[in-house]
Design a protein around this motif. Structure first.
Motif, short mmCIF file in Angstrom:
data_model
loop_
_atom_site.label_atom_id
_atom_site.label_comp_id
_atom_site.label_asym_id
_atom_site.label_seq_id
_atom_site.Cartn_x
_atom_site.Cartn_y
_atom_site.Cartn_z
N GLY A 40 0.83 -1.45 -0.27
CA GLY A 40 0.12 0.03 -0.13
C GLY A 40 1.05 1.34 -0.45
O GLY A 40 0.15 2.28 -0.20
N THR A 41 1.94 1.33 0.37
CA THR A 41 3.25 1.93 0.44
C THR A 41 3.19 3.23 -1.27
O THR A 41 4.30 3.87 -1.29
N GLY A 42 2.95 2.03 -2.02
CA GLY A 42 3.33 2.58 -3.17
C GLY A 42 4.90 2.38 -4.22
O GLY A 42 5.52 1.46 -4.14
N GLY A 43 5.17 3.30 -4.75
CA GLY A 43 6.64 3.24 -4.78
C GLY A 43 7.64 3.38 -3.31
O GLY A 43 8.86 2.98 -3.67
N LEU A 44 7.24 3.42 -2.93
CA LEU A 44 8.18 3.43 -1.30
C LEU A 44 8.47 2.14 -0.97
O LEU A 44 9.17 1.90 0.14
N ALA A 45 7.91 0.98 -1.33
CA ALA A 45 7.76 -0.13 -0.73
C ALA A 45 9.35 -0.79 -0.59
O ALA A 45 9.61 -1.30 -0.01
N LEU A 66 12.41 -13.39 4.91
CA LEU A 66 11.99 -12.53 4.87
C LEU A 66 12.37 -11.97 2.76
O LEU A 66 11.74 -11.50 2.34
N THR A 67 13.45 -13.39 3.01
CA THR A 67 13.33 -13.53 1.69
C THR A 67 12.78 -13.50 0.79
O THR A 67 12.21 -13.83 -0.72
N LEU A 68 11.78 -14.80 1.46
CA LEU A 68 10.18 -15.18 -0.03
C LEU A 68 9.63 -14.86 0.28
O LEU A 68 9.08 -14.03 -0.42
N ALA A 69 9.39 -13.81 1.46
CA ALA A 69 9.04 -12.74 1.58
C ALA A 69 9.22 -11.13 0.63
O ALA A 69 7.94 -10.99 -0.45
N GLY A 70 10.49 -11.07 0.21
CA GLY A 70 10.39 -10.31 -0.87
C GLY A 70 10.38 -10.94 -2.03
O GLY A 70 10.16 -10.00 -3.11
N GLY A 71 10.65 -12.12 -2.41
CA GLY A 71 10.58 -12.70 -3.55
C GLY A 71 8.87 -12.36 -4.03
O GLY A 71 8.52 -12.14 -5.40
N ALA A 72 7.81 -12.76 -3.51
CA ALA A 72 6.95 -12.43 -3.47
C ALA A 72 6.20 -10.86 -3.30
O ALA A 72 5.16 -11.22 -4.16
N LEU A 73 6.72 -10.69 -2.65
CA LEU A 73 6.18 -8.57 -2.98
C LEU A 73 6.54 -8.05 -4.51
O LEU A 73 5.77 -7.41 -4.88
N PHE A 74 7.96 -8.24 -4.60
CA PHE A 74 8.42 -7.74 -5.77
C PHE A 74 9.20 -8.43 -7.30
O PHE A 74 9.57 -8.33 -8.10
N GLY A 75 9.00 -9.71 -7.18
CA GLY A 75 9.39 -10.15 -8.25
C GLY A 75 10.77 -11.01 -7.71
O GLY A 75 11.17 -10.71 -7.52
N PRO A 76 11.14 -12.03 -9.06
CA PRO A 76 12.55 -12.36 -9.09
C PRO A 76 13.27 -10.82 -9.18
O PRO A 76 14.42 -11.60 -8.81
N VAL A 77 13.66 -10.89 -9.35
CA VAL A 77 14.34 -9.31 -10.06
C VAL A 77 14.36 -8.49 -8.84
O VAL A 77 15.94 -8.46 -8.07
N LEU A 78 13.56 -7.48 -9.09
CA LEU A 78 13.70 -6.77 -7.65
C LEU A 78 13.58 -6.88 -7.02
O LEU A 78 14.46 -6.21 -6.16
N GLY A 79 13.51 -7.75 -6.79
CA GLY A 79 13.31 -8.96 -5.23
C GLY A 79 14.66 -9.60 -4.85
O GLY A 79 15.08 -8.95 -3.17
N THR A 80 14.83 -9.08 -5.94
CA THR A 80 16.85 -10.41 -5.68
C THR A 80 17.50 -9.15 -4.57
O THR A 80 17.99 -9.00 -4.05
N ILE A 81 17.55 -7.61 -5.58
CA ILE A 81 18.11 -7.03 -5.44
C ILE A 81 17.65 -6.53 -3.79
O ILE A 81 19.10 -5.99 -3.18
N VAL A 82 16.76 -5.79 -4.11
CA VAL A 82 16.28 -5.78 -2.01
C VAL A 82 16.41 -6.81 -1.46
O VAL A 82 17.13 -6.10 -0.45
N ASN A 83 15.87 -7.97 -1.29
CA ASN A 83 17.17 -9.30 -0.29
C ASN A 83 18.31 -9.24 -0.50
O ASN A 83 18.75 -9.11 0.85
N LEU A 84 19.49 -9.07 -1.00
CA LEU A 84 20.49 -9.02 -1.00
C LEU A 84 21.41 -7.51 -0.37
O LEU A 84 21.97 -7.94 0.23
#
Length: 334
Positions: A40-45, A66-84
Motif C-alpha cells: 500500500g505504500t506504492g513506490g516506497l515499498a 524475509l527473502t521469501l517475502a521479498g520474492g513474493a512482493l517484488f518478483g524475481p529481479v527487483l526482489g533479489t536486488i532488495v533482498n540482497l
C-alpha cells in the motif's frame, strides 16, 4: 578510542531487549497484513521492505523467511536486488555493532584453542566469510555478530558477504515469487543445489583452515630469547630478505635466513625440522604469518610467529648479529 564500559553495557542491554521483544512477538505478526501494508505504500515499498529486512537481520529474524517475502512482493529481479541489499546491510550493521560493543572484550578474554580458532579465522579473512556464507548450516544472524568480534577488515567482510550470499538470495527470492504452495518440490531442489555449492566451498577451504588451526599462537621476543639461552631445540627462521637480514636491525644469533618469497622452493632445506618447534619472524610479523601458513600446510606441526619480529627484538635490546646470511644459513634443517 574505545567506548566507555558503561555505554557498551547500556547499548548491549538495549540490543538484547530489542532482540528478545522481536523474537517474542515474531509469531504474533500477521504476514499477510504486513505484505498488504508494504504494498500500500506504492513506490516506497522496496525501500520500506529493505529497511525492515535490515532491522530484521539485526534482531535475529530469519533471513530465509524475509527473502521469501521479498520474492513474493517484488518478483524475481527487483526482489533479489532488495533482498540482497537488505541482507548485506543488515549483516554489516550487526557486524559493526558487535565490533563496537565487544571486540575489545573478545580480544582480552579469548585464549587457548578459542584464541587459535580466532587467529585462524582472522588469517583467512574474506575466505572464511565466503565459506560460511556459502555453507547453509551456518546461522546467518549469529554469524553476523560473531564475525564482528574478529579483526577481519570491514570491506573484505562486506564484499564477501554480498557476493557469496547472492546464489541463495536468487534461489529463495524466486521460490518466494512462484509461491511456496506451488513449489514444495522446488524448495528441496534449491536446498540440494546450495548444499552442493557448499560442499565445493568446503573442499576448497577446509584444508586452509586446518592448516591455520595447526599453528600456535604468537611468541614474545623475551620468551624466544629465554628458550634460546636455555638451549631449547627451537629453530628460528628469519623470512626477511638477505639485505634486511644483515642490515641495521641485524638478526637473532643462530637464525636461518629463508626469504618468504623463496620459501616454497626451499622447503627441502627444512625437511629435518617438521617436528621441531619453529619460530618465524620478519621485520614485524606480516611476512612471518604468510610463512607460517605455508609451513603448516606442508606438515610442520609446531609453528610459531614472533610478535613484532626484529623490530620488537631490537626494542627489547636483545643480542643481534650482522654477519653474512650465507654463514648464518649453515646447518639449515638440522
Amino acid at each position: 578510542m574505545a567506548p566507555p564500559r558503561w555505554l557498551r553495557w547500556l547499548l548491549g542491554g538495549l540490543l538484547l531487549l530489542a532482540v528478545g521483544t522481536a523474537l517474542f512477538y515474531r509469531d504474533r505478526v500477521d504476514p499477510a497484513a504486513v505484505e498488504a501494508w508494504i504494498q500500500g505504500t506504492g513506490g516506497l515499498a522496496p525501500l520500506l521492505f529493505l529497511t525492515l529486512y535490515t532491522i530484521g537481520a539485526v534482531l535475529f529474524l530469519p533471513g530465509s523467511v524475509l527473502t521469501l517475502a521479498g520474492g513474493a512482493l517484488f518478483g524475481p529481479v527487483l526482489g533479489t536486488i532488495v533482498n540482497l541489499a537488505g541482507a548485506t546491510i543488515g549483516a554489516t550493521l550487526a557486524f559493526l555493532i558487535a565490533r563496537y560493543l565487544a571486540s575489545d572484550w573478545a580480544a582480552e578474554h579469548t585464549g587457548g584453542r578459542l584464541e587459535r580458532l580466532k587467529q585462524g579465522v582472522e588469517s583467512e579473512g574474506w575466505r572464511f566469510v565466503a565459506f560460511t556464507r556459502l555453507v547453509p548450516i551456518f546461522p546467518y544472524n549469529l554469524l553476523n555478530y560473531a564475525l564482528g568480534l574478529t579483526r577481519i577488515p570491514l570491506l573484505s567482510y562486506v564484499i564477501a558477504t554480498l557476493v557469496c550470499m547472492a546464489p541463495g538470495a536468487v534461489a529463495y527470492t524466486y521460490l518466494g515469487y512462484v509461491g511456496r504452495e506451488a513449489a514444495t518440490g522446488a524448495e528441496d531442489l534449491i536446498r540440494k543445489g546450495l548444499l552442493g555449492l557448499a560442499l565445493l566451498a568446503l573442499a576448497a577451504f577446509l584444508p586452509r583452515l586446518v592448516a591455520r588451526l595447526r599453528q600456535r599462537s604468537m611468541l614474545e621476543v623475551d620468551e624466544i630469547h629465554q628458550r634460546l639461552e636455555a638451549g631449547d631445540d627451537l629453530l628460528v627462521v628469519d623470512v626477511r630478505t638477505p639485505e634486511e637480514f644483515t642490515g641495521p636491525l641485524g638478526h637473532i644469533p643462530g637464525a636461518v635466513n629463508l626469504p618468504v618469497d623463496e620459501l616454497p622452493r626451499r622447503l627441502d632445506e627444512l625437511s629435518g625440522a617438521t617436528d621441531r618447534p619453529v619460530a618465524l619472524l620478519c621485520k614485524a610479523d606480516r611476512r612471518s604469518a604468510k610463512a607460517a601458513d605455508l609451513l603448516a600446510r606442508n606438515g610442520f606441526s609446531d609453528v610459531h610467529m614472533v610478535r613484532g619480529g626484529m623490530t620488537a627484538w631490537n626494542e627489547a635490546d636483545l643480542p643481534i648479529e650482522r654477519v653474512s646470511s650465507s654463514a648464518a644459513t649453515e646447518g639449515k634443517g638440522q
